[in-house]
Enzyme design. Structure first.
Site, PDB file in Angstrom:
ATOM      1  N   GLU A   1      34.134 -21.164   7.798  1.00  0.00           N
ATOM      2  CA  GLU A   1      34.571 -22.228   9.179  1.00  0.00           C
ATOM      3  C   GLU A   1      33.803 -23.864   8.856  1.00  0.00           C
ATOM      4  O   GLU A   1      34.763 -24.337   9.867  1.00  0.00           O
ATOM      5  CB  GLU A   1      33.236 -21.965   9.872  1.00  0.00           C
ATOM      6  CG  GLU A   1      32.612 -22.075  10.921  1.00  0.00           C
ATOM      7  CD  GLU A   1      31.962 -22.002  12.473  1.00  0.00           C
ATOM      8  OE1 GLU A   1      31.691 -20.655  12.338  1.00  0.00           O
ATOM      9  OE2 GLU A   1      31.197 -22.410  13.030  1.00  0.00           O
TER      10      GLU A   1
ATOM     11  N   THR B   1      28.546 -22.785  12.932  1.00  0.00           N
ATOM     12  CA  THR B   1      28.201 -22.224  14.369  1.00  0.00           C
ATOM     13  C   THR B   1      26.700 -21.071  13.935  1.00  0.00           C
ATOM     14  O   THR B   1      25.577 -20.631  15.071  1.00  0.00           O
ATOM     15  CB  THR B   1      28.604 -21.302  15.195  1.00  0.00           C
ATOM     16  OG1 THR B   1      29.169 -19.905  14.671  1.00  0.00           O
ATOM     17  CG2 THR B   1      29.220 -22.822  15.946  1.00  0.00           C
TER      18      THR B   1
ATOM     19  N   CYS C   1      36.674 -18.349  17.789  1.00  0.00           N
ATOM     20  CA  CYS C   1      35.373 -18.439  18.838  1.00  0.00           C
ATOM     21  C   CYS C   1      35.505 -19.827  19.495  1.00  0.00           C
ATOM     22  O   CYS C   1      35.018 -20.033  18.948  1.00  0.00           O
ATOM     23  CB  CYS C   1      34.574 -17.960  18.925  1.00  0.00           C
ATOM     24  SG  CYS C   1      33.077 -17.826  19.637  1.00  0.00           S
TER      25      CYS C   1
ATOM     26  N   CYS D   1      25.831 -21.856  19.048  1.00  0.00           N
ATOM     27  CA  CYS D   1      25.705 -20.403  19.850  1.00  0.00           C
ATOM     28  C   CYS D   1      25.006 -19.787  19.845  1.00  0.00           C
ATOM     29  O   CYS D   1      23.849 -19.666  19.393  1.00  0.00           O
ATOM     30  CB  CYS D   1      27.027 -20.222  18.741  1.00  0.00           C
ATOM     31  SG  CYS D   1      26.460 -18.532  18.671  1.00  0.00           S
TER      32      CYS D   1
ATOM     33  N   CYS E   1      28.402  -9.232  18.549  1.00  0.00           N
ATOM     34  CA  CYS E   1      27.862 -11.029  19.753  1.00  0.00           C
ATOM     35  C   CYS E   1      29.789 -11.199  20.139  1.00  0.00           C
ATOM     36  O   CYS E   1      30.400 -10.105  19.940  1.00  0.00           O
ATOM     37  CB  CYS E   1      27.725 -12.221  19.024  1.00  0.00           C
ATOM     38  SG  CYS E   1      29.386 -12.515  18.408  1.00  0.00           S
TER      39      CYS E   1
ATOM     40  N   SER F   1      27.446 -13.622   5.121  1.00  0.00           N
ATOM     41  CA  SER F   1      27.540 -13.319   6.780  1.00  0.00           C
ATOM     42  C   SER F   1      26.765 -15.025   6.393  1.00  0.00           C
ATOM     43  O   SER F   1      25.177 -14.243   6.514  1.00  0.00           O
ATOM     44  CB  SER F   1      27.009 -12.609   7.631  1.00  0.00           C
ATOM     45  OG  SER F   1      26.284 -12.567   8.708  1.00  0.00           O
ATOM     46  N   SER F   2      26.682 -15.932   6.898  1.00  0.00           N
ATOM     47  CA  SER F   2      25.870 -16.582   7.173  1.00  0.00           C
ATOM     48  C   SER F   2      24.971 -16.610   8.062  1.00  0.00           C
ATOM     49  O   SER F   2      23.692 -16.620   7.816  1.00  0.00           O
ATOM     50  CB  SER F   2      26.292 -18.229   8.119  1.00  0.00           C
ATOM     51  OG  SER F   2      25.492 -18.974   7.327  1.00  0.00           O
ATOM     52  N   ASN F   3      24.799 -16.036   9.457  1.00  0.00           N
ATOM     53  CA  ASN F   3      24.030 -15.670  10.835  1.00  0.00           C
ATOM     54  C   ASN F   3      23.016 -14.672  10.088  1.00  0.00           C
ATOM     55  O   ASN F   3      22.136 -14.709  10.221  1.00  0.00           O
ATOM     56  CB  ASN F   3      24.441 -15.525  11.505  1.00  0.00           C
ATOM     57  CG  ASN F   3      25.173 -14.216  11.806  1.00  0.00           C
ATOM     58  OD1 ASN F   3      24.764 -13.027  11.967  1.00  0.00           O
ATOM     59  ND2 ASN F   3      27.062 -14.135  11.697  1.00  0.00           N
TER      60      ASN F   3
HETATM   61  S1  SF4 Z   1      30.344 -18.069  17.229  1.00  0.00           S
HETATM   62 FE1  SF4 Z   1      28.785 -17.458  17.242  1.00  0.00          FE
HETATM   63  S2  SF4 Z   1      29.667 -15.936  20.057  1.00  0.00           S
HETATM   64 FE2  SF4 Z   1      31.182 -16.940  18.068  1.00  0.00          FE
HETATM   65  S3  SF4 Z   1      31.845 -15.386  16.914  1.00  0.00           S
HETATM   66 FE3  SF4 Z   1      30.462 -16.880  15.990  1.00  0.00          FE
HETATM   67  S4  SF4 Z   1      28.034 -16.294  16.386  1.00  0.00           S
HETATM   68 FE4  SF4 Z   1      29.871 -14.820  17.501  1.00  0.00          FE
END
Ligand code: SF4
Length: 400
Positions: free
Chosen positions: A186, A249, A156, A287, A65, A316-318
């Site tokens: 985070e 996020t 970020c 985000c 990203c 990695s959470s996402n």
């Molecule tokens: S907040 Fe969103 S844009 Fe920022 S590093 Fe994390 S995933 Fe990427």
């Protein structure tokens, strides 16, 4: 502590930097290390590639990203700019093993961790310290500032936006309900900027908060459940009267929204419509990149897939959330962090959701096979390219 005032004074310091300079040399190194011509051509071909009996379908948004690209580039720029100084990073710059390995190769050192706590004792005055994309706690920033370090802040801007939201809660004496993983860096950073806070992992935990507010859960049960997920001295009777929602996020957007709606309904029930605004506020802090990747995954799993490969760091959470989407649709799904997890003998070592690594044989089925692929926001295209090359080689060599 007035975290807002601290940030303002830090931002004025000559030893603090948060600008992405977009240096040309660095762009070239990053391109060579992480980008991929194969992936670019698959994108141009409508996000699909057919080769013999295998069809690869890529999600229409995946991988690096903007925030990650920026953080990695800033780390490279730091090495170019500070050639003689010792450079540290407070944590993995992003959750990707190959990127972190590249940084080690550039002699960027990671702050050691001793029994779960970071040990800053080797960091000296004049050293350069990079803060990663998901930020650092205000206490860490304070320590580094007091020690006379140069701070390169790659946090970020989306993460900073969440910090501003919890600071706003603090000013209004509202408790921040943070949707996140309590030990994720985070969320640790975000909670350090909050005043009174409570971290909830998912809708189920948010429901327990709602149950307590409405008198359906005892104080003892609540305290036992959330003892390690709240600010010091948290008192649920006192601190759950005025709420605001914030999020890590990278959590599932739909779940953050459901949690917000649940808590809003709960406060409406308890205090009535006339007083709702006094007891509940929400800011949108999800985000764009996380949202786009999740939306693309929802479209991908609607296609006819025999299996799904989700690529990204295991912490990695996402990436984990992308895996959850595949599983919710009943698709055979494999979360791997590196191409090496796929063996030439058609085996795969992968991480099922919430479990340890397991190995499986006969990973790629025989006959025509449609493989969906996506990757988390911290995975370079080069890694996805190597996974696709492995899949193609397997389809050529294993059973027709
Ligand atoms: S907040 Fe969103 S844009 Fe920022 S590093 Fe994390 S995933 Fe990427």
């Amino acid at each position: 502590m007035d975290t807002h005032a601290f940030k303002r004074s830090l931002h004025r310091s000559e030893r603090y930097h948060r600008q992405w300079l977009r240096t040309k040399d660095v762009a070239g190194s990053i391109d060579a290390a992480y980008n991929s011509d194969l992936i670019a051509s698959i994108r141009d071909n409508g996000y699909s590639l057919e080769h013999g009996r295998i069809k690869v379908l890529l999600a229409e948004a995946f991988g690096f990203c903007w925030g990650v690209e920026r953080a990695v580039a800033m780390a490279y720029e730091t090495r170019c700019h500070y050639q003689k100084e010792r450079i540290w990073i407070t944590n993995e710059i992003i959750h990707n093993p190959s990127v972190n390995e590249h940084l080690r190769g550039m002699n960027v050192q990671f702050i050691p961790v001793d029994q779960g706590a970071k040990d800053f004792s080797s960091v000296a005055n004049g050293d350069v310290v990079i803060l990663p994309a998901f930020g650092a706690t205000v206490q860490e920033m304070q320590l580094l500032d007091e020690r006379g370090c140069h701070i390169i802040d790659t946090t970020c801007p989306w993460v900073s936006k969440v910090w501003m939201a919890v600071e706003k809660h603090k000013r209004k004496e509202i408790t921040s309900i943070i949707h996140g993983k309590v030990k994720h860096e985070e969320t640790l950073a975000t909670s350090s900027f909050a005043g009174t806070y409570l971290v909830v992992l998912d809708l189920e935990e948010a429901q327990q908060v709602a149950d307590f507010i409405l008198g359906r859960l005892s104080r003892e049960t609540f305290i036992e459940k959330f003892a390690n997920a709240c600010s010091p001295g948290f008192d649920p009777d006192r601190d759950l009267q005025r709420l605001g929602v914030a999020n890590q996020t990278t959590m599932l957007k739909s779940e953050t929204e459901e949690i917000g709606h649940l808590l809003e309904r709960t406060m409406l029930k308890k205090y009535g419509p006339a007083e709702l605004n006094e007891h509940f506020i929400a800011f949108n802090t999800i985000c764009d990149a996380t949202q786009e990747r999740q939306d693309a995954m929802f479209s991908l799993v609607d296609k006819p897939l025999d299996l799904m490969v989700v690529i990204g760091g295991f912490n990695s959470s996402n990436t984990t959330h992308l895996q959850e989407i595949a599983i919710s649709r009943g698709i055979r799904s494999f979360h791997i962090d590196t191409p090496e997890r796929i063996g030439d003998d058609n085996s795969i070592t992968h991480k099922p959701l919430g479990e340890d690594l397991v190995s499986e044989n006969n990973f790629l089925p025989s006959g025509q096979v449609n493989v969906g692929i996506t990757s988390g926001a911290s995975t370079p295209d080069r890694v996805v390219e190597h996974v696709i090359e492995k899949l193609i080689a397997l389809s050529d060599n294993s059973m027709p």
